[in-house]
Design an enzyme around this catalytic site. Sequence first.
Site, short mmCIF file in Angstrom:
data_model
loop_
_atom_site.label_atom_id
_atom_site.label_comp_id
_atom_site.label_asym_id
_atom_site.label_seq_id
_atom_site.Cartn_x
_atom_site.Cartn_y
_atom_site.Cartn_z
N CYS A 46 0.84 -1.22 0.00
CA CYS A 46 0.00 0.00 0.00
C CYS A 46 0.86 1.26 0.00
O CYS A 46 0.53 2.26 -0.65
CB CYS A 46 -0.88 0.04 1.25
SG CYS A 46 -1.97 -1.36 1.40
C1 BEZ Z 1 0.64 -4.68 1.84
O1 BEZ Z 1 0.02 -3.66 1.57
O2 BEZ Z 1 1.84 -4.75 1.72
C2 BEZ Z 1 -0.09 -5.90 2.31
C3 BEZ Z 1 -1.23 -5.77 3.07
C4 BEZ Z 1 -1.86 -6.91 3.52
C5 BEZ Z 1 -1.36 -8.16 3.17
C6 BEZ Z 1 -0.23 -8.28 2.36
C7 BEZ Z 1 0.42 -7.13 1.93
#
Ligand code: BEZ
Length: 212
Positions: A46
Site C-alpha cells: 500500500c
Molecule cells: C501490503 O500492503 O503490503 C499488504 C497488506 C496486507 C497483506 C499483504 C500485503
Amino acid sequence: MATIRLGDTAPDFTAETSEGTLNFYEYLGDSWGILFSHPADFTPVCTTELGTAAKFKEEFDKRNVKMIALSVDPKDSHLKWIEDINETQQTTMNFPIIADADKKVSTLYDMIHPKANDSQTVRSVYIIAPDKTVKLMLTYPASTGRNFYELLRVTDSLQLTAHHKVATPANWKNGEKVVVSPSIPTAEAKKIFVKGVEEIRPYLRLTPDPTT
Ligand code: BEZ
C-alpha cells in the site's frame, strides 16, 4: 449492502479523510473519479501504491480524474502513515485517504471480502464517470500491487468510448487504432469515421483514433 454492478450509480457518502471531512459527490464535482481501497495503513505494498498514485496525479489531472483512497484505519494513523509514504516514496501525498475505521464506506462498496480477511479491505478500484455511474471495477488481492499505468490506460479507453462509437482492442494505448462498435454497419461507419475504416472481417473493423 447491495452488490454494485457496472452502470450502477456510485453510492454517495460523507466521510472523515486525511484532508478533513468530505462528501464524495461534492469532492468529485463534474470530474471523473477513482476510488481505491488498501488493506491497512503501514503495509508495504500500500505504501508503494500510494506513493506511485501521488506521482501519477498530474496525469490523472490531465484526464479530469480525481483520486481518493481508502484504508480502514483512523485519520491520526493516516496522517502518520502519510509522513512515511512521503519519506520512503520520495513524494508528497496530494489526494485524500478516507479514514474508514467504522468500515462504513468499505461496506457500502463491498471492499471487504471475508474469504480474504474479514477486517481489512482488498484492493478494490472503482472508476466513476461525471454522471456518477460506475464504469469500471477491479479487485486485486492484498498481495498484488496495482499497475497505475493500466489505470491511466483504462481511463483513456473509458473516456474515448464514452464519446465515440468505438471500442479499444487488446493492449490498446492512447492514439492507436480502435475498433468500430459492432452495432454500426460498415457503410455507416465509413460516413462516421472520415479517417477511414479497415474491414478485416465484417465484424472486425478498425479506424484511427477519432480524437487524434
Ligand atoms: C501490503 O500492503 O503490503 C499488504 C497488506 C496486507 C497483506 C499483504 C500485503
